[in-house]
Design a protein around this motif. Structure first.
Motif, PDB file in Angstrom:
ATOM      1  N   ALA A 142      -4.533   2.019  -6.170  1.00  0.00           N
ATOM      2  CA  ALA A 142      -3.754   1.279  -5.172  1.00  0.00           C
ATOM      3  C   ALA A 142      -4.501   0.028  -4.707  1.00  0.00           C
ATOM      4  CB  ALA A 142      -3.440   2.181  -3.989  1.00  0.00           C
TER       5      ALA A 142
ATOM      6  N   SER B  86       2.199   0.533  -4.729  1.00  0.00           N
ATOM      7  CA  SER B  86       1.668   0.954  -3.435  1.00  0.00           C
ATOM      8  C   SER B  86       2.640   1.882  -2.710  1.00  0.00           C
ATOM      9  CB  SER B  86       1.366  -0.267  -2.565  1.00  0.00           C
ATOM     10  OG  SER B  86       2.519  -1.058  -2.419  1.00  0.00           O
TER      11      SER B  86
ATOM     12  N   GLY C  55      -2.134  -0.379   0.531  1.00  0.00           N
ATOM     13  CA  GLY C  55      -0.788   0.165   0.782  1.00  0.00           C
ATOM     14  C   GLY C  55      -0.196  -0.420   2.021  1.00  0.00           C
TER      15      GLY C  55
END
Length: 423
Positions: free
Chosen positions: A45, A147, A423
Motif C-alpha cells: 500500500a 489502497s 491509504g
C-alpha cells in the motif's frame, strides 16, 4: 530492466533459503523480505501510494506466512494490487491446491524444496505478465493503486453498551460528509441494524458467504441502498444462517466492500466469532465500546486480552469509546485507558436514553435531531477518527487519550499505519 521480487516468508530458515535463491536469479532484484501478512499489505500500500511503478513485479508468498492464511492473503493482494503477480511457495503441489491458488488470484505455484530452474522459470513468466498488465493499463494505472477504503470495526465490551448506535452514526456521519460509505452488520445472529433503520430486506451477508468471486454486480445485488445514501449489507433475518459466514467469507466480503466504498463500518456486536475476528484483524480502525461501569470495563479488558492472545489485534492498536459518560462518575476515560492498555477516544458520548427512545422505537435512528447531544458526540467522534469532516467541536476537544504525539498525529494506531501506508 531488473525484476523486483518481494518475498513474504514468516519462518526464519525459509527466509534465508528463499532470499538466497532469489538473489541468484538473472536480472532479479530481491526486496527486503516481509515476515507477516500485515507487513506485506502495508508495504504494498505504501509503494502503491507513490505510484504503481513502485510496486514489485513479483511477490513470493510462503505457505507458512501468517497470521492471515496464505490463500486468503493472495486473494487480498490480487484484489488490491492487480498489477502485482503472486507466486505461492508450498510443500503441497497437488492439483487441488494448484487450482485453489489460481482461484484465489495466484499467477504461479512453486513446490518445496525450492529448485533453481523451477523458481527461475516461474518468476520470469509472472514478471512478464506483470509488465504486460502495467503496459496495458498505461496512464490509467494510477486508478488501481489498491489502497481501498477505510475499514472501521465497532465491537462491544458486552451486550447493551451501544455498539450498534455507535456504528450507525459513524457511517451516517461519513456518508453525510460526502464519502461513499457502507455499513456491514457482522453481528450475525442478533444484528439489529435493519430494525434501527426500519429496513425491509431480502438479501443479507449470508447470501455472499458461498460466493468465491464477489463481483461488483453480485455485491450490488446484496446491498440495500438506504434513503440517506448509505449502503447496507445486513445480518440474516434467520439467526441460524449466521453460521454460514466464516472467517474466509468475511475477508472476501470486507475486501469487496473496501474496493467499492471510501468508508466501511462493521458492527461486530459483543460476541466475536470467526467472521468478527477476521473483520477486526483486517480493520484500519478497531473500536471497542464500553460504558463507565465496572462490569463493562472488565469486559473491555477481557476482550483486549483475548484479541492479543489470539493475535487478532494488539491493545495499542485498539481504541476504546466511552459511551453514556457522566462527568461525576468514578470511572473516567483515563482510568479506562490504564485498565485496558488501549488508546481511548477523546470524544466521550453522553447518556441520552430519552432523546434516543422515540427514534429507536420508530426505527428512524437516522432521523435523530441534530441538537441531540448523543448525535453531536458520535459525529464528532467520526471527525476525530478521520471518517468525516472535523467539526469545530472535534478540533477543540477530539484528542485520543494516551496519544502523546504532536497535534498533527492524533489518529488511532491502525489509522496511522494506514496513512503511513498511503491509504
Amino acid at each position: 530492466m531488473p525484476t523486483r521480487i518481494l518475498p513474504a516468508v514468516g519462518d526464519a530458515d525459509a527466509v534465508r533459503s528463499v532470499t538466497t535463491l532469489l538473489s541468484q536469479l538473472p536480472d532479479a532484484e530481491p526486496v527486503a523480505p516481509v515476515t507477516d501478512s500485515t507487513q506485506l499489505v502495508d508495504t504494498l500500500a505504501r509503494l502503491a501510494a507513490e505510484s504503481v511503478d513502485e510496486l514489485p513485479e513479483v511477490v513470493v508468498v510462503h505457505e507458512r506466512i501468517g497470521p492471515v492464511p496464505a490463500l486468503e492473503l493472495i486473494r487480498e493482494v490480487a484484489l488490491r494490487f492487480p498489477a502485482v503477480g503472486v507466486i505461492l511457495v508450498t510443500s503441497d503441489a497437488s492439483p487441488g491446491l494448484f487450482q485453489a491458488a489460481m482461484d484465489h488470484g495466484a499467477r504461479g505455484l512453486v513446490a518445496l524444496p525450492l529448485g533453481y530452474e523451477e523458481l527461475a522459470s516461474r518468476v520470469q513468466a509472472v514478471a512478464q505478465w506483470s509488465v504486460g498488465v502495467r503496459r496495458h493499463l498505461g496512464s490509467g494505472a494510477d486508478l488501481l493503486t489498491g489502497s481501498g477504503g477505510t475499514v472501521v470495526t465497532v465491537c462491544g465490551a458486552k451486550g447493551g453498551v451501544g455498539t450498534t448506535v455507535t456504528a450507525i452514526n459513524l457511517a451516517l456521519a461519513a456518508q453525510a460528509s460526502g464519502r461513499g460509505s457502507a455499513l456491514l452488520d457482522m453481528d450475525l445472529q442478533t444484528g439489529d441494524i435493519a430494525s434501527y433503520l426500519d429496513v425491509q430486506f431480502r438479501r443479507s451477508v449470508a447470501d455472499l458467504a458461498a460466493i468465491t468471486d464477489i463481483s461488483p454486480r453480485v455485491l450490488a445485488d446484496a446491498v440495500f441502498r438506504h434513503d440517506t445514501g448509505l449502503a447496507l449489507l445486513l445480518a440474516p433475518g434467520e439467526g441460524e444462517r449466521g453460521e454460514e459466514v466464516g472467517d474466509r467469507a468475511a475477508r472476501q466480503i470486507i475486501s469487496a466492500l473496501r474496493s467499492r466504498y471510501e468508508v466501511v463500518v462493521v458492527d461486530c456486536g459483543a460476541q466475536l466469532g470467526g467472521a468478527g475476528a477476521a473483520a477486526v484483524e483486517l480493520a484500519d480502525i478497531a473500536l471497542l465500546v464500553t460504558t463507565p461501569d465496572v462490569i463493562a470495563v472488565r469486559g473491555a479488558k477481557r476482550t483486549v486480552r483475548m484479541w492479543d492472545r489470539l493475535q487478532i489485534r494488539k491493545a495499542e492498536e485498539t481504541t476504546v469509546v466511552v459511551n453514556r459518560h457522566i462527568r461525576g462518575t468514578e470511572i473516567q476515560p483515563a482510568l479506562v485507558q490504564r485498565i485496558t492498555g488501549t488508546a481511548v477516544a477523546g470524544t466521550t458520548v453522553p447518556a441520552g436514553f430519552k432523546e434516543l427512545q422515540s427514534v429507536v422505537d420508530a426505527g428512524r435512528l437516522h432521523a435523530l435531531d441534530h441538537r441531540s447531544a448523543v448525535k453531536q458526540a458520535l459525529w464528532r467522534l467520526a471527525g476525530e477518527l478521520g471518517l468525516a469532516a472535523a467539526t469545530e467541536g472535534t478540533r477543540r476537544g477530539g484528542r485520543l487519550r494516551g496519544d502523546r504525539g504532536h497535534r498533527g498525529d492524533r489518529a488511532p494506531a491502525g489509522l496511522r499505519r494506514r496513512r503511513e501506508a498511503g491509504g
